[in-house]
Motif scaffolding. Structure first.
Motif, PDB file in Angstrom:
ATOM      1  N   VAL A  65      53.881 119.123  39.663  1.00  0.00           N
ATOM      2  CA  VAL A  65      52.871 118.341  38.947  1.00  0.00           C
ATOM      3  C   VAL A  65      52.442 117.168  39.823  1.00  0.00           C
ATOM      4  O   VAL A  65      53.210 116.695  40.669  1.00  0.00           O
ATOM      5  CB  VAL A  65      53.422 117.806  37.609  1.00  0.00           C
ATOM      6  CG1 VAL A  65      53.730 118.937  36.661  1.00  0.00           C
ATOM      7  CG2 VAL A  65      54.655 116.944  37.848  1.00  0.00           C
ATOM      8  N   PRO A  66      51.216 116.679  39.678  1.00  0.00           N
ATOM      9  CA  PRO A  66      50.780 115.498  40.432  1.00  0.00           C
ATOM     10  C   PRO A  66      51.588 114.272  40.007  1.00  0.00           C
ATOM     11  O   PRO A  66      51.729 113.999  38.816  1.00  0.00           O
ATOM     12  CB  PRO A  66      49.301 115.346  40.059  1.00  0.00           C
ATOM     13  CG  PRO A  66      48.901 116.675  39.499  1.00  0.00           C
ATOM     14  CD  PRO A  66      50.124 117.236  38.853  1.00  0.00           C
ATOM     15  N   THR A  67      52.139 113.567  40.958  1.00  0.00           N
ATOM     16  CA  THR A  67      52.915 112.357  40.662  1.00  0.00           C
ATOM     17  C   THR A  67      52.484 111.150  41.476  1.00  0.00           C
ATOM     18  O   THR A  67      52.978 110.049  41.217  1.00  0.00           O
ATOM     19  CB  THR A  67      54.412 112.598  40.942  1.00  0.00           C
ATOM     20  OG1 THR A  67      54.563 113.061  42.283  1.00  0.00           O
ATOM     21  CG2 THR A  67      54.993 113.605  39.976  1.00  0.00           C
ATOM     22  N   MET A  68      51.587 111.317  42.439  1.00  0.00           N
ATOM     23  CA  MET A  68      51.237 110.197  43.282  1.00  0.00           C
ATOM     24  C   MET A  68      49.889 110.436  43.944  1.00  0.00           C
ATOM     25  O   MET A  68      49.555 111.571  44.300  1.00  0.00           O
ATOM     26  CB  MET A  68      52.314 109.991  44.366  1.00  0.00           C
ATOM     27  CG  MET A  68      52.082 108.821  45.293  1.00  0.00           C
ATOM     28  SD  MET A  68      53.260 108.832  46.685  1.00  0.00           S
ATOM     29  CE  MET A  68      54.817 108.932  45.814  1.00  0.00           C
ATOM     30  N   ILE A  69      49.125 109.369  44.082  1.00  0.00           N
ATOM     31  CA  ILE A  69      47.912 109.393  44.887  1.00  0.00           C
ATOM     32  C   ILE A  69      48.113 108.400  46.030  1.00  0.00           C
ATOM     33  O   ILE A  69      48.364 107.214  45.782  1.00  0.00           O
ATOM     34  CB  ILE A  69      46.668 109.015  44.073  1.00  0.00           C
ATOM     35  CG1 ILE A  69      46.472 110.005  42.914  1.00  0.00           C
ATOM     36  CG2 ILE A  69      45.428 109.005  44.957  1.00  0.00           C
ATOM     37  CD1 ILE A  69      45.294 109.658  42.015  1.00  0.00           C
ATOM     38  N   LEU A  70      48.058 108.889  47.249  1.00  0.00           N
ATOM     39  CA  LEU A  70      48.226 108.039  48.426  1.00  0.00           C
ATOM     40  C   LEU A  70      46.868 107.548  48.900  1.00  0.00           C
ATOM     41  O   LEU A  70      45.915 108.329  49.003  1.00  0.00           O
ATOM     42  CB  LEU A  70      48.917 108.812  49.547  1.00  0.00           C
ATOM     43  CG  LEU A  70      50.421 109.020  49.431  1.00  0.00           C
ATOM     44  CD1 LEU A  70      50.931 109.761  50.643  1.00  0.00           C
ATOM     45  CD2 LEU A  70      51.154 107.700  49.284  1.00  0.00           C
ATOM     46  N   PHE A  71      46.812 106.252  49.219  1.00  0.00           N
ATOM     47  CA  PHE A  71      45.588 105.648  49.733  1.00  0.00           C
ATOM     48  C   PHE A  71      45.867 105.106  51.126  1.00  0.00           C
ATOM     49  O   PHE A  71      46.730 104.231  51.290  1.00  0.00           O
ATOM     50  CB  PHE A  71      45.114 104.524  48.814  1.00  0.00           C
ATOM     51  CG  PHE A  71      44.740 104.973  47.432  1.00  0.00           C
ATOM     52  CD1 PHE A  71      43.451 105.391  47.158  1.00  0.00           C
ATOM     53  CD2 PHE A  71      45.682 104.993  46.411  1.00  0.00           C
ATOM     54  CE1 PHE A  71      43.098 105.820  45.886  1.00  0.00           C
ATOM     55  CE2 PHE A  71      45.343 105.415  45.141  1.00  0.00           C
ATOM     56  CZ  PHE A  71      44.043 105.831  44.878  1.00  0.00           C
ATOM     57  N   ASP A  72      45.188 105.642  52.113  1.00  0.00           N
ATOM     58  CA  ASP A  72      45.307 105.152  53.481  1.00  0.00           C
ATOM     59  C   ASP A  72      44.263 104.057  53.673  1.00  0.00           C
ATOM     60  O   ASP A  72      43.064 104.286  53.462  1.00  0.00           O
ATOM     61  CB  ASP A  72      45.078 106.295  54.474  1.00  0.00           C
ATOM     62  CG  ASP A  72      45.549 105.931  55.861  1.00  0.00           C
ATOM     63  OD1 ASP A  72      46.450 105.075  55.967  1.00  0.00           O
ATOM     64  OD2 ASP A  72      45.007 106.474  56.834  1.00  0.00           O
ATOM     65  N   THR A  73      44.692 102.856  54.039  1.00  0.00           N
ATOM     66  CA  THR A  73      43.798 101.710  54.112  1.00  0.00           C
ATOM     67  C   THR A  73      43.438 101.374  55.547  1.00  0.00           C
ATOM     68  O   THR A  73      44.157 101.723  56.488  1.00  0.00           O
ATOM     69  CB  THR A  73      44.445 100.479  53.453  1.00  0.00           C
ATOM     70  OG1 THR A  73      45.697 100.205  54.108  1.00  0.00           O
ATOM     71  CG2 THR A  73      44.712 100.741  51.984  1.00  0.00           C
ATOM     72  N   THR A  74      42.334 100.663  55.709  1.00  0.00           N
ATOM     73  CA  THR A  74      41.888 100.246  57.042  1.00  0.00           C
ATOM     74  C   THR A  74      42.593  98.990  57.515  1.00  0.00           C
ATOM     75  O   THR A  74      42.588  98.699  58.706  1.00  0.00           O
ATOM     76  CB  THR A  74      40.371  99.999  57.019  1.00  0.00           C
ATOM     77  OG1 THR A  74      40.068  98.998  56.033  1.00  0.00           O
ATOM     78  CG2 THR A  74      39.627 101.287  56.675  1.00  0.00           C
ATOM     79  N   ARG A  75      43.203  98.243  56.597  1.00  0.00           N
ATOM     80  CA  ARG A  75      43.929  97.024  56.938  1.00  0.00           C
ATOM     81  C   ARG A  75      44.893  96.710  55.799  1.00  0.00           C
ATOM     82  O   ARG A  75      44.898  97.392  54.763  1.00  0.00           O
ATOM     83  CB  ARG A  75      42.963  95.847  57.131  1.00  0.00           C
ATOM     84  CG  ARG A  75      42.081  95.592  55.920  1.00  0.00           C
ATOM     85  CD  ARG A  75      41.266  94.329  56.030  1.00  0.00           C
ATOM     86  NE  ARG A  75      40.305  94.219  54.951  1.00  0.00           N
ATOM     87  CZ  ARG A  75      40.586  93.794  53.714  1.00  0.00           C
ATOM     88  NH1 ARG A  75      41.845  93.460  53.411  1.00  0.00           N
ATOM     89  NH2 ARG A  75      39.648  93.725  52.795  1.00  0.00           N
ATOM     90  N   MET A  76      45.700  95.687  55.984  1.00  0.00           N
ATOM     91  CA  MET A  76      46.628  95.274  54.939  1.00  0.00           C
ATOM     92  C   MET A  76      45.850  94.628  53.786  1.00  0.00           C
ATOM     93  O   MET A  76      45.152  93.641  53.995  1.00  0.00           O
ATOM     94  CB  MET A  76      47.647  94.269  55.484  1.00  0.00           C
ATOM     95  CG  MET A  76      48.648  93.782  54.451  1.00  0.00           C
ATOM     96  SD  MET A  76      49.787  95.068  53.887  1.00  0.00           S
ATOM     97  CE  MET A  76      50.785  95.280  55.375  1.00  0.00           C
ATOM     98  N   PRO A  77      45.947  95.167  52.578  1.00  0.00           N
ATOM     99  CA  PRO A  77      45.235  94.556  51.448  1.00  0.00           C
ATOM    100  C   PRO A  77      45.745  93.147  51.156  1.00  0.00           C
ATOM    101  O   PRO A  77      46.927  92.837  51.357  1.00  0.00           O
ATOM    102  CB  PRO A  77      45.533  95.504  50.280  1.00  0.00           C
ATOM    103  CG  PRO A  77      45.933  96.800  50.921  1.00  0.00           C
ATOM    104  CD  PRO A  77      46.623  96.416  52.186  1.00  0.00           C
ATOM    105  N   THR A  78      44.854  92.299  50.695  1.00  0.00           N
ATOM    106  CA  THR A  78      45.243  90.950  50.309  1.00  0.00           C
ATOM    107  C   THR A  78      45.897  90.973  48.937  1.00  0.00           C
ATOM    108  O   THR A  78      45.823  91.966  48.196  1.00  0.00           O
ATOM    109  CB  THR A  78      44.020  90.023  50.284  1.00  0.00           C
ATOM    110  OG1 THR A  78      43.108  90.483  49.269  1.00  0.00           O
ATOM    111  CG2 THR A  78      43.300  90.035  51.642  1.00  0.00           C
ATOM    112  N   ARG A  79      46.538  89.848  48.574  1.00  0.00           N
ATOM    113  CA  ARG A  79      47.172  89.763  47.254  1.00  0.00           C
ATOM    114  C   ARG A  79      46.133  89.845  46.142  1.00  0.00           C
ATOM    115  O   ARG A  79      46.379  90.462  45.098  1.00  0.00           O
ATOM    116  CB  ARG A  79      47.949  88.443  47.155  1.00  0.00           C
ATOM    117  CG  ARG A  79      49.110  88.328  48.130  1.00  0.00           C
ATOM    118  CD  ARG A  79      50.244  89.246  47.745  1.00  0.00           C
ATOM    119  NE  ARG A  79      51.390  89.075  48.641  1.00  0.00           N
ATOM    120  CZ  ARG A  79      52.505  89.782  48.568  1.00  0.00           C
ATOM    121  NH1 ARG A  79      52.631  90.717  47.640  1.00  0.00           N
ATOM    122  NH2 ARG A  79      53.500  89.584  49.427  1.00  0.00           N
ATOM    123  N   ALA A  80      44.974  89.224  46.348  1.00  0.00           N
ATOM    124  CA  ALA A  80      43.929  89.282  45.329  1.00  0.00           C
ATOM    125  C   ALA A  80      43.441  90.715  45.136  1.00  0.00           C
ATOM    126  O   ALA A  80      43.215  91.163  44.001  1.00  0.00           O
ATOM    127  CB  ALA A  80      42.767  88.361  45.715  1.00  0.00           C
TER     128      ALA A  80
END
Length: 980
Positions: free
Chosen positions: A790-805
Motif C-alpha cells: 500500500v502507498p505509505t510515503m510520498i518523497l519530495f526531492d528539493t532543490t535546496r534546504m527548505p526554510t522553517r517557514a
C-alpha cells in the motif's frame, strides 16, 4: 586537650574575622548545598511504590492487558517487550475476532470487577490557527477504580456522550475554557469522508480540565465511554482495570501469561519476585546483564563526578586557608614563642578547617533543603511530572554536613603543614625566606601516586565489566598525583624567567620562590579547569557519537509525507527503546491519500524538484509473510540470523557492529518493495542509467553489495535472490480456530520458491536502506508472492534546504489533505552542545579568575616589602600593576595547562569504560564470554577532544586574569616603616 584549645582559638578567630570566615564557609557550603538540594529533589521527585501504583492503577488491584492468543512472557512491572511491528500484525490477525475480557475468559478469580480501558485513538480538533491531531481516550472518570489516574484541575468528569475533558496544555493550545465546545473529526476509520475528502464534524462539550500526573505536557482529550464510533473489525478493548478479591499474586500473573494476558499487579509491585522466578529474565540472562552493566556504568560516572567536585572544592578552599594562615603568621609566631610546638600550630589551622567546615556543612544542608523546595516547580517543569510528597532524608543530609567538615579538614591540611614548619623569628619579624632547591621528594611521591592512579584507572577500564571503585579511586589518585607534582613544575617554570621582560621575570621567579602560596593557587585552577575539561570532553564525545550514529532514512533537504504505519513508526522512533506492547486497540488506520492532490499541495509550499509515491507492505492486514533479500551464508551478519544474538545491549550497540560492513543493511532494516526508475531517482536523488536499465528489464536493485547473491556465469551479470519469510504457528500451538484459519492461505503447503533476478547496486551511503527501502523489485514478483503493498510515503526531492517557514506552510497543507499524515523535512544531525559548552567555558573562566584573584591578592600581600623596595629605588607606579597582572597570568597559565591535560584523564577513562562495558554486555548476550566477539566487532568510543574549548581556556582565560588583576591593583605604593 590540644584539640579543645585549638577549636576554641579557631572559633574566636572565625568570629573576629567574620568576612573571611563567611567567604570560606560559603565555599565549603556550596557543594554541601548542591548535594542536599539534589538529594531532596531526588527523594521528592522519585515516587514511592504506593504513589506510582496510584498513578498506574488508580484504586484497582491490577491492570490486565490482552497481548496475543498465545503464551507470553512479561516483566514484574507488567511490560511485555515486543518488536515494533508486532502490534500491527496482531491488529490484522484479530480482525473479526472479538477479544474477551479476562472475566469472560475466566482467567481471573470469581468476584472480579473490571473496567475497560480502551486504547487511545486520533482526533483532529479545530483550532484558531488551523487544526491539531491529538490523542483521545474513552474513560469513565466517575468510576472509583480510576481515582488517582488523572488529576482534576477544574470542572467535573464527563457523565454523558459527547462530553469531554481536556488537559491543561490542550486547553491552552486551543484557547478554550471549561464550558466551551470544540469541533472534532474522528480519525479511527469508522466514518467515511465526503466527496471533498473531509470527515464529519462533531461538537464536543468541555466539562472539565484533567491532567495526567505523569505527563503534564500531554495534549490529551478524555471522552465519556460511547462517544467515539467503533472502527471496522474493532476487536474491543484490550486493557482493563480490575478489582480482584485477595489481589493478584505473581503465580496468578504467570497463569495469565499462559493465556496470552499480561498484568501490572499491586501485590506484585509491593512484593516483587526474585529474578529466578521471572521467566523472561531467566531465559534472557544476557539482556539482564547488559542492563545491570549499564546501571553500573551510570553509577561509575556519577561517582567520578562527585569525587572530582569534592577535589575541586578542596583545592579551591586550600588557598583561602593559606591566605588566613599567612595573615595570622605573627599570631602563630607568638604561640611558638610561648612554647607551642608544631603539632599545636597545625592543630589550630586544622581546627579552622573543622569549625568553618562544620558551619558550612550545617548551613549548606539547610540551604540545600530550602533550595530543593524552591527548585521543585522548576523540576516539575523540566520533567513534566507531578512529584510525590515533599521528603527529606535526615541521615543523608547529616552525611552531607559531615562531608563539609571533612572537606574543610582536607583543605586546611597543606596550609597547616606549611604553617607548622615556619620559623619563629621569621613569623615575628615578618621576614620571608623563599623556597630553595627543587622539591624532588614531593615530586617523586607525586609520580608514584600518579602512576598508581593511572594503573588503577587502566585496570578499571580494560578489564571486562564495570569496576566503579578502582575507576573512581584511580581518577582521584591521578589528580592528587598531579597536584603533588605542581610545586616541582612551579619551581622548574621559574628557570624560564630569562626569556620574559622585567615584570614577567620578577613575577615568575617570585612565584617559584614562594611556591608555598603559588602551588595551592595553581592546584585550585587545575581542579576547576580539569572538571570543566572532563565534562566538555564527554559532551563533545557524545555529540560525535550522535553525529556518527545518526542515520536518517532521508537525504538532507529531502521531504517525506508519511501516512499510515510510516507516520506512526516515524513519530515513535524516539521512544522505541522503552517500547511496551499495548495491543491492537490503539492501532491507527492507514487512510488512503489522493497522491496527485498531495503532491500538488506540498509542491506549492516547498522547493520541490520531483516527487514519487513509495509503497510498503501492508501491516494493517493479516499477512504473515514478508519479502526479503536472501544472502549468501558468507555475506550474513554474524549478529543476526539463526545463530546471531541480536543488537548488543546499551546505547553503543549500533557502534559495536559498524566495524563489520555485512551488518549495516541488516541493522538498518528496510523493506523489499516494488518500484520503477522514477522510484529509484526519488530514493537516491540522482540518475543511475545502469540500475534503471536493470529495473526496466525485470531485474532488481539493491543498495548494499553484500545483498548480491552471485555473478551469473552465463552472462557475467550480478544477481540477487528474493525469498519469502513465513511466520506460521507450530502445529501444536494453542490458538482460537478463527485465528488459525487466517494462517491457512499463507502457511499451507511448501513455501514459495526463491526468485533469482539480475541485479544492480545503486549508490547509497554505507549500504544502508534508503528511505526504509532495502531493495526494489518488479511489481510482478511482489504479486507472485501474494504480499499486499500500500502507498505509505510520498518523497519530495528539493532543490535546496527548505526554510522553517516553508516547512510550517507544508505542514498546514498536509493537515488540510483530510487524512492522518506526517510531514518530515530532513535537516541532518541537529545535536550539538554549543550552549552547554559555552556555559562550561563561563564557569571555568569564573572559577579560574577567582582562583587567580586569590593567588594574586596573596602574592601582593605577601610581597608588600618587595614592592616598597621597588618604589624606594625608583620603580614607576605602573610596575605594581604590571607585576600583579604578570603574577595572575603566570598562575592562570600554569593552572589551565595542567588542568586541561588532567581533565582529559577522567573523560577518556569514562568513555573507554563505557564502551568496554557495552562490548562485554554484547559478548554475554551472545554467550561468547569476554572474548567471544573480539575478532568480529569492536566498540567505538568516538573520543572527541574539544580543541576550541581548550584553546580558549588556555589562552583567553589567563589574559583575562592578568588584565583583571592589573586593573584592580592600585599603582601607588605606600612605604611604611618596617617592624623589627
Amino acid at each position: 586537650m590540644i584539640w579543645k584549645v585549638a577549636v576554641r582559638i579557631a572559633r574566636r578567630e572565625a568570629l573576629r574575622h567574620k568576612g573571611r570566615s563567611a567567604l570560606v564557609a560559603a565555599m565549603l557550603a556550596l557543594p554541601v548545598a548542591g548535594a542536599a538540594a539534589a538529594d531532596t529533589l531526588y527523594h521528592t521527585v522519585k515516587l514511592t511504590t504506593a504513589e506510582q501504583l496510584q498513578r498506574d492503577l488508580g484504586q484497582a488491584d491490577a491492570l490486565v492487558g490482552f497481548v496475543a492468543p498465545a503464551p507470553v512472557q512479561q516483566l514484574p512491572d507488567g511490560s511485555v517487550p515486543a518488536p515494533p511491528q508486532a502490534a500491527a500484525m496482531l491488529g490484522g490477525a484479530l480482525q473479526g475476532v472479538q477479544v474477551a475480557s479476562p472475566v469472560e475468559a475466566g482467567v481471573l478469580p470469581p468476584g472480579t470487577r473490571v473496567v475497560p480501558m480502551p486504547g487511545k485513538q486520533q482526533l483532529r480538533v479545530k483550532s484558531p490557527h488551523g487544526s491539531y491531531t491529538v490523542q483521545v481516550a474513552e474513560r469513565d472518570l466517575g468510576d472509583p477504580l480510576l481515582s488517582g489516574l488523572y488529576e482534576r484541575i477544574a470542572g467535573r468528569a464527563p457523565h454523558a456522550k459527547d462530553e469531554v475533558t481536556l488537559s491543561t496544555s490542550m486547553l491552552d493550545a486551543l484557547d478554550k475554557h471549561v464550558g466551551d465546545q470544540i469541533s472534532a473529526e474522528y480519525l479511527n476509520g469508522a466514518e467515511q469522508t465526503d466527496r471533498y475528502g473531509h470527515l464529519p464534524d462533531h461538537g464536543l462539550t468541555i466539562v472539565g480540565e484533567y491532567d495526567d500526573p505523569s505527563h503534564l505536557d500531554a495534549d490529551e482529550i478524555l471522552a465519556f465511554p460511547g462517544t467515539l464510533p467503533e472502527p471496522p473489525d474493532y476487536p474491543g478493548p484490550t486493557h482493563w482495570l480490575a478489582r480482584i478479591p485477595g489481589g493478584l499474586s505473581w503465580a496468578q500473573v504467570l497463569q495469565l501469561n499462559r493465556s496470552g494476558y499480561s498484568a501490572e499487579s499491586r501485590q506484585v509491585a509491593e512484593n516483587p519476585p526474585p529474578d529466578s522466578q521471572v521467566p523472561l529474565l531467566r531465559d534472557h540472562r544476557g539482556a539482564a546483564a547488559g542492563s545491570s552493566r549499564l546501571t553500573e556504568a551510570l553509577v561509575a560516572v556519577g561517582a567520578v563526578g562527585v569525587v572530582m567536585a569534592l577535589l575541586e572544592v578542596v583545592l579551591l578552599a586550600g588557598p583561602a586557608f593559606a591566605v588566613g594562615a599567612r595573615k595570622r603568621r605573627r599570631d602563630f609566631g607568638l604561640m611558638s614563642a610561648a612554647g607551642a610546638d608544631q603539632r599545636m600550630v597545625r592543630a589550630v589551622v586544622l581546627a579552622d578547617g573543622a569549625v568553618l567546615g562544620a558551619v558550612g556543612g550545617v548551613a549548606g544542608a539547610l540551604l540545600g533543603v530550602l533550595l530543593g523546595r524552591l527548585a521543585l516547580p522548576e523540576a516539575v517543569t523540566l520533567t513534566h511530572r507531578e512529584p510525590g510528597a515533599f521528603r527529606i532524608a535526615p541521615g543523608e543530609l547529616a552525611l552531607a554536613a559531615v562531608l563539609g567538615v571533612a572537606t574543610g579538614l582536607v583543605a586546611a591540611l597543606v596550609p597547616a603543614i606549611i604553617t607548622g614548619r615556619q620559623h619563629v623569628l621569621q613569623a615575628l619579624t615578618g621576614g620571608r625566606r623563599g623556597a630553595r632547591g627543587v622539591p624532588w621528594k614531593l615530586a617523586a611521591l607525586g609520580t608514584v601516586v600518579l602512576l598508581a592512579g593511572a594503573g588503577a584507572t587502566g585496570y578499571a577500564v580494560y578489564r571486562p565489566g564495570i569496576h566503579t571503585v578502582p575507576l573512581v579511586a584511580g581518577i582521584a589518585v591521578s589528580e592528587l598525583g598531579v597536584v603533588a607534582l605542581t610545586p616541582l613544575l612551579v619551581a622548574l617554570a621559574g628557570k624560564l624567567g630569562r626569556a620574559l621582560p622585567l615584570t614577567g621575570r620578577m613575577a615568575l621567579r617570585d612565584s617559584a620562590r614562594n611556591r608555598g602560596r603559588t602551588a595551592p593557587a595553581v592546584a585550585a585552577i587545575l581542579a576547576a579547569v580539569a572538571g570543566s575539561t572532563a565534562v566538555a570532553t564527554l559532551l563533545a564525545t557524545d555529540d560525535a557519537r550522535g553525529r556518527a550514529q545518526y542515520h536518517s532514512t532521508l537525504r538532507p533537504g529531502q521531504a517525506a509525507l508519511m501516512f499510515g504505519w510510516a507516520a506512526v513508526n516515524e513519530s515513535a522512533a524516539g521512544s522505541r527503546p522503552g517500547l511496551q506492547f499495548s495491543g491492537p486497540d490503539g492501532a491507527p488506520n492507514a487512510t488512503a491519500v489522493d497522491a496527485p492532490k498531495a503532491i500538488a499541495a506540498i509542491s506549492a509550499t516547498l522547493p520541490v524538484r520531483s516527487a514519487a509515491l513509495i509503497q510498503s507492505q501492508d501491516y494493517t492486514g493479516f499477512v504473515p509473510v514478508s519479502v526479503v533479500v536472501k544472502r549468501k551464508p558468507g555475506n550474513d551478519c554474524p549478529f543476526f540470523g539463526p545463530n546471531g544474538g541480536g543488537v548488543p545491549a546499551g546505547p553503543d550497540g549500533e557502534s559495536m557492529i559498524q566495524s563489520d560492513p555485512r551488518c549495516v543493511a541488516a541493522f538498518s532494516g528496510g523493506q523489499v518493495v516494488p518500484g520503477d526508475a522514477a522510484t529509484l531517482r526519488a530514493l537516491t536523488g540522482k540518475t543511475d542509467p545502469a540500475a534503471e536499465k536493470v529495473l526496466a528489464e525485470g531485474g532488481m536493485v539493491v543498495f548494499n553489495r553484500y545483498d548480491l547473491a552471485t555473478d551469473d556465469p552465463a552472462t557475467g551479470r550480478a544477481t540477487a535472490t528474493v525469498a519469502v519469510q513465513r511466520m506460521c504457528p507450530s502445529d501444536g500451538q494453542d490458538m482460537p480456530e478463527e485465528l488459525r484459519k487466517q494462517f491457512g492461505p499463507y502457511c499451507s503447503g511448501p513455501p514459495p520458491a526463491d526468485t533469482t533476478l539480475p541485479a544492480a547496486v545503486a549508490a547509497a551511503r554505507d549500504g544502508r536502506a534508503v528511505s526504509n527501502v532495502r531493495a526494489l523489485i518488479p511489481q510482478a514478483v511482489a504479486d507472485k508472492y501474494g504480499v499486499k503493498y500500500v502507498p505509505t510515503m510520498i518523497l519530495f526531492d528539493t532543490t535546496r534546504m527548505p526554510t522553517r517557514a516553508e516547512e510550517e506552510r507544508a505542514n498546514a497543507a498536509a493537515e488540510a489533505l483530510g487524512t492522518t499524515a506526517l510531514l518530515k523535512v530532513e535537516r541532518g544531525y541537529q545535536g550539538g552542545s554549543d550552549t552547554t559548552m559555552l556555559a562550561l567555558a563561563a564557569v571555568a573562566a569564573f572559577v579560574t579568575l577567582g582562583a587567580a584573584a586569590i593567588a594574586t591578592g596573596l602574592a601582593i600581600t605577601d610581597g608588600e616589602a618587595d614592592l616598597e623596595t621597588l618604589a624606594a629605588v625608583g620603580a614607576r607606579p605602573r610596575v605594581r600593576r604590571a607585576l600583579a597582572g604578570s603574577q595572575a597570568t603566570i598562575t592562570a597559565v600554569l593552572g589551565t595547562v595542567l588542568g586541561s591535560a588532567t581533565g582529559l584523564v577522567p573523560a577518556v577513562a569514562i568513555i573507554e569504560a563505557r564502551s568496554h562495558s557495552f562490548l562485554q554486555s554484547a559478548a554475554d548476550a551472545r554467550g561468547g564470554g569476554p572474548f567471544g566477539i573480539g575478532r568480529a566487532v569492536h566498540a567505538q568510543s568516538y573520543l572527541a577532544i574539544p580543541w576550541w574549548f581548550l584553546i580558549g581556556t588556555i589562552v583567553v582565560v589567563p589574559v583575562l586574569a592578568g588584565a583583571g588583576a592589573a586593573l584592580v591593583t592600585r599603582s601607588k605604593v605606600e612605604i611604611r616603616r618596617r617592624r623589627g
